[in-house]
Design an enzyme around this catalytic site. Structure first.
Site, short mmCIF file in Angstrom:
data_model
loop_
_atom_site.label_atom_id
_atom_site.label_comp_id
_atom_site.label_asym_id
_atom_site.label_seq_id
_atom_site.Cartn_x
_atom_site.Cartn_y
_atom_site.Cartn_z
N TYR A 188 -55.68 -46.26 -0.35
CA TYR A 188 -54.88 -45.22 0.30
C TYR A 188 -55.78 -44.32 1.15
CZ TYR A 188 -51.79 -41.18 0.88
OH TYR A 188 -51.04 -40.15 1.41
N SER B 54 -53.92 -37.25 5.48
CA SER B 54 -53.94 -36.65 4.15
C SER B 54 -55.33 -36.09 3.89
CB SER B 54 -53.62 -37.73 3.10
OG SER B 54 -53.89 -37.27 1.79
#
Length: 248
Positions: free
Chosen positions: A154, A141
């Protein structure tokens, strides 16, 4: 490069990027193994792909369990004789501040986002090494390269995926003729945001979605297809895919 009739294993295939990638690869002639826990979603996707003329197999899989990943890989190999592509897509993103101490959510993210990638990779690597070919896609990501408030854990898990991808490419690429591509999207429409238990951050994500155009799962599927179709002499190492309005 011709990819027709290649065999792909896609984790997190029951929705979002995983489901979009399954549809895209099946439409291009690949046989897709759909790995996820929600079997009813997988069966519905198999029916959809089959009706469109493609080939797909539902594989109930928990990526946090190494044995479950090995069973899924073994089932594909038993039926089709090989695995050519792995798409490590399964992931979680429950936002919260660190001082909220949502430790169970942290651990679940580590289990799925990091251990899940390791488990699925370990499950397919022996076959890819034996056949001296393969292509592994790891979904990291933009959050693996840039840290955002509320996304600290995350971000750490996605940074781990990016680092693992780099090391994996260096170790198995030249030795075993296996390509590794790390795809790093920005904001994508998906069910990830439904996992946010913190009310303030959930509202923040809803506001963001209302104020800008997110990427679609199909955009990431097209990105994966681009790298997969590149000549064998090429290893598309990293791909950042951001919404035009994100501007990073």
């Amino acid at each position: 490069m011709s990819i027709k009739n290649k065999i792909a294993l896609i984790t997190g295939a029951s929705s979002g990027i995983g489901a979009a990638t399954a549809r895209k690869l099946a439409a291009e002639g690949l046989i897709v193994g759909l790995a996820a826990r929600r079997t009813e979603r997988l069966e519905a996707l198999v029916a959809e792909i089959t009706a469109a003329g493609g080939r797909a197999v539902a594989l109930k899989t928990d990526v946090t369990d190494p044995a479950s990943c090995k069973t899924a890989a073994a089932a594909l190999i038993a039926q089709f004789g090989r695995i050519d592509v792995l798409v490590n897509n399964a992931g979680l993103m429950p936002l919260s501040d660190i001082d909220s101490l949502k430790v169970a959510e942290w651990q679940r993210m580590v289990d799925v986002n990091v251990s899940g990638v390791l488990n699925a990779t370990a499950a397919v690597l022996p076959q890819m090494i034996d056949q001296h070919s393969g292509h592994i896609f790891n979904l990291s990501s933009i959050a693996g390269r840039k840290v955002f408030t509320g996304l600290t854990v995350y971000c750490a898990t996605k940074a781990a995926v990016a680092a693992f991808s780099d090391g994996l490419r260096m170790e198995i690429g030249p030795k075993h003729n296996i390509r590794v591509t790390c795809v790093q999207p920005g904001a994508v429409k998906s069910e990830l945001y439904e996992q946010i238990s913190d009310a303030a951050y959930r509202q923040q994500m809803d506001n963001l979605a209302a104020s800008m155009t997110f990427l679609e799962g199909e955009d990431i599927a097209n990105t994966i297809l681009f790298a997969l179709q590149s000549p064998q002499r090429m290893d598309v190492a990293e791909l950042f895919v951001l919404p035009t309005e994100q501007g990073w």
